[in-house]
Design a protein around this motif. Structure first.
Motif, mmCIF file in Angstrom:
data_model
loop_
_atom_site.group_PDB
_atom_site.id
_atom_site.type_symbol
_atom_site.label_atom_id
_atom_site.label_comp_id
_atom_site.label_asym_id
_atom_site.label_seq_id
_atom_site.Cartn_x
_atom_site.Cartn_y
_atom_site.Cartn_z
ATOM 1 N N SER A 15 40.321 35.846 32.733
ATOM 2 C CA SER A 15 40.625 36.742 31.619
ATOM 3 C C SER A 15 39.449 37.626 31.240
ATOM 4 O O SER A 15 39.631 38.636 30.561
ATOM 5 C CB SER A 15 41.086 35.937 30.397
ATOM 6 N N ALA A 16 38.213 37.274 31.679
ATOM 7 C CA ALA A 16 37.079 38.160 31.422
ATOM 8 C C ALA A 16 37.297 39.509 32.094
ATOM 9 O O ALA A 16 36.940 40.559 31.551
ATOM 10 C CB ALA A 16 35.785 37.518 31.926
ATOM 11 N N ARG A 18 40.454 40.687 32.981
ATOM 12 C CA ARG A 18 41.636 41.278 32.355
ATOM 13 C C ARG A 18 41.281 41.930 31.016
ATOM 14 O O ARG A 18 41.684 43.066 30.745
ATOM 15 C CB ARG A 18 42.711 40.206 32.165
ATOM 16 N N ASN A 19 40.525 41.243 30.188
ATOM 17 C CA ASN A 19 40.201 41.793 28.877
ATOM 18 C C ASN A 19 39.250 42.979 28.960
ATOM 19 O O ASN A 19 39.367 43.938 28.188
ATOM 20 C CB ASN A 19 39.597 40.706 27.987
ATOM 21 N N SER A 20 38.305 42.939 29.899
ATOM 22 C CA SER A 20 37.374 44.063 30.065
ATOM 23 C C SER A 20 38.123 45.344 30.368
ATOM 24 O O SER A 20 37.757 46.431 29.899
ATOM 25 C CB SER A 20 36.379 43.774 31.195
ATOM 26 N N ILE A 21 39.195 45.235 31.171
ATOM 27 C CA ILE A 21 39.948 46.415 31.584
ATOM 28 C C ILE A 21 41.078 46.717 30.616
ATOM 29 O O ILE A 21 41.207 47.842 30.111
ATOM 30 C CB ILE A 21 40.519 46.213 33.001
ATOM 31 N N ALA A 313 26.222 36.471 34.953
ATOM 32 C CA ALA A 313 27.620 36.730 34.586
ATOM 33 C C ALA A 313 27.908 38.224 34.547
ATOM 34 O O ALA A 313 28.888 38.698 35.128
ATOM 35 C CB ALA A 313 27.940 36.085 33.233
ATOM 36 N N GLU A 314 27.050 38.986 33.870
ATOM 37 C CA GLU A 314 27.264 40.429 33.798
ATOM 38 C C GLU A 314 27.074 41.093 35.162
ATOM 39 O O GLU A 314 27.790 42.045 35.512
ATOM 40 C CB GLU A 314 26.307 41.051 32.776
ATOM 41 N N ILE A 378 46.062 39.843 38.613
ATOM 42 C CA ILE A 378 45.450 39.946 37.288
ATOM 43 C C ILE A 378 46.089 41.057 36.455
ATOM 44 O O ILE A 378 46.451 40.849 35.301
ATOM 45 C CB ILE A 378 43.921 40.158 37.355
ATOM 46 N N LEU A 379 46.226 42.271 37.027
ATOM 47 C CA LEU A 379 46.820 43.406 36.319
ATOM 48 C C LEU A 379 47.699 44.202 37.274
ATOM 49 O O LEU A 379 47.616 44.053 38.488
ATOM 50 C CB LEU A 379 45.731 44.313 35.741
ATOM 51 N N ASN A 380 48.517 45.091 36.714
ATOM 52 C CA ASN A 380 49.364 45.938 37.537
ATOM 53 C C ASN A 380 49.642 47.243 36.786
ATOM 54 O O ASN A 380 49.149 47.442 35.664
ATOM 55 C CB ASN A 380 50.672 45.216 37.885
ATOM 56 N N ASP A 381 50.444 48.114 37.374
ATOM 57 C CA ASP A 381 50.797 49.348 36.686
ATOM 58 C C ASP A 381 51.681 49.050 35.481
ATOM 59 O O ASP A 381 52.259 47.971 35.352
ATOM 60 C CB ASP A 381 51.467 50.348 37.626
#
Length: 460
Positions: A15-16, A18-21, A313-314, A378-381
């Motif tokens: 989720s790090a 997912r949330n960043s984006i 991490a970063e 993780i993500l999609n359109d």
């Protein structure tokens, strides 16, 4: 491109990314009911305070003062399917979604400058999201010969709010060219947990495990600036362009960690600096008459998310974005038709997948392990469709909008390796028990959001 186990071990959890984006970089903001009904497309039309969400030059189009407030009622449903079973969970929220206002100052001179207008817009939305995934009795973890467990379920639980406050100024030059500039101030509160339940094969009891460095909490503030221009090619056609600087985020972060060799179970705090993408928007509008208008916007992210590097991490997050992040493009189309005092509106928007295809080691349904490539990991359109109605009472107006936003993605979880040599522990912990795995379980998630907006406004 394979995702390395070391990456997720150091970057806390999936989720790090997912949330960043999805939260910090590309979250769509809530405007007025009119703005939402037209798919967020007004970059060459302008005329109200929601212009600050796309093109501040739209402030210069206004010829009268206006204030409005928008009530939002949101329904966010996730359905996660895994190993032949599905869990669905729905979150319903009601809140003040938007407040906007414009003050117009007509320049009573013979010069070509006609208006200088000032606008303020406040946009607020919930980022609450819950994804619960069924278990699989074929995925078994052995603690010892007398203590084995199967995966019972998994859950990501996120809640919080994101707001954007914008102030700007727009000017009208000879009723043909409009320019504008805005400053944007962001605030975010986010709490998130990552937990898994396991069922004992010996006695059937269940035990809950938390992933290393979760739950975590973030309290963040950000800043960006925007510039824009709109030009009339003819009485019927307009073109617009705007640029929004990267958002510079200051993130105060706290989290739990487990089984530390020095401190045991404890609580840690840290600060992160995140710069999200620079964005450019080009727009075109057709105004057939006072009865019909339509607008199309195209927005492109020109850079990628980047953390200031304080540690591994970063650095690993930045390496991941460098190798796998794609510049996000979004198309928004909206139209309005007026019949006397009635307004009929519709809109559509599409945002592209921000990530390349990724290959990971995953559990199959029978418990075996194999590599698989995903185009939507993780993500999609994202697709959004909207429809709205409004009624103008001359000085006062009321607008109502329904909006549907949908996306489907593959949801990786349960990976977490332990590497004492490099002081990396990213497994799931409970009562001095540790579960670690080099492979992921992957569910299919359908996210469907049904939103309703009601705006009350006054023109003066």
């Amino acid at each position: 491109m394979s995702i390395s186990a070391a990456f997720f071990a150091q970057a806390q959890d999936v989720s790090a990314i997912r949330n960043s984006i999805d939260v910090y970089s590309n979250s769509p903001m809530t405007g007025s009911a009119k703005f939402n009904a037209m798919g967020g497309s007004n970059g060459a039309l302008g005329g109200d305070a929601s212009s600050l969400l796309t093109n501040p030059a739209g402030l210069g189009v206004a010829i009268s003062g206006e204030v409005n407030a928008t009530l939002s009622i949101t329904s966010n449903k996730n359905t996660s399917s895994f190993a032949g079973s599905s869990y669905g969970y729905n979150i319903n929220k009601g809140d003040l979604g938007n407040i906007g206002g414009i003050m117009t100052f007509q320049l009573m001179t013979e010069r070509a400058w006609k208006f200088i207008n000032v606008g303020v817009n406040f946009s607020n939305q919930s980022i609450e999201n819950y994804v619960e995934t069924p278990g699989n009795s074929n995925i078994i973890y052995d603690f010892d010969e007398n203590n084995s467990s199967s995966l019972g379920r998994h859950a990501y639980d996120r809640y919080g709010n994101l707001s954007k406050t914008s102030v700007g100024v727009g000017a009208n030059y000879n009723n043909n060219v409009y320019i504008g500039a805005g400053l944007n101030f962001f605030n975010l509160t986010m709490d998130q947990s990552d937990t898994a339940s396991f069922t004992s094969l010996q006695n059937g009891s269940s035990e809950l495990f938390s992933k290393q460095n979760t739950p975590y909490y973030e309290r963040s503030s950000g800043f960006s600036a925007s510039l824009g221009v709109i030009g009339k090619l003819s009485p019927n056609f307009r073109l617009g362009a705007s640029l929004e600087t990267p958002t510079f985020w200051d993130i105060d972060r706290s989290y739990n960690f487990y089984n530390d060799p020095v401190y045991g179970d404890d609580y840690a705090v840290e600060n992160r600096k995140l710069t999200t993408p620079l964005k450019a928007t080009v727009s075109a509008a057709f105004v057939a008459s006072k009865s019909f208008s339509m607008n199309i916007d195209y927005t492109l992210g020109l850079t990628r998310p980047k953390y200031k590097e304080y540690g591994p991490a970063e650095s690993e997050l930045n390496d991941f974005f460098k190798d796998n992040y794609k510049n996000v493009s979004e198309v928004r189309v909206g139209a309005e038709y007026r019949v006397k005092q009635i307004r009929v509106r519709g809109g559509y928007s599409y945002a592209s997948n921000p990530l390349d295809a990724l290959t990971i080691s995953r559990f199959n349904n029978d418990g075996s392990v194999g590599d698989e490539s995903y185009g939507n990991l993780i993500l999609n359109d994202r697709n959004a469709l909207s429809f709205g109605l409004g009624y103008d009472f001359k000085s006062f107006y009321i607008d109502a909008t329904y909006q549907n936003i949908s996306t489907k993605y593959s949801n990786p979880f349960m990976q977490g390796t332990v590497d004492p040599a490099n002081n990396i522990e990213a497994g799931y912990y409970s009562s001095n028990k540790l579960i670690s795995s080099d492979s992921y379980a992957v569910s299919d998630v359908k996210n469907n959001r049904n939103n309703f907006f009601l705006t009350f406004g006054w023109k003066f």
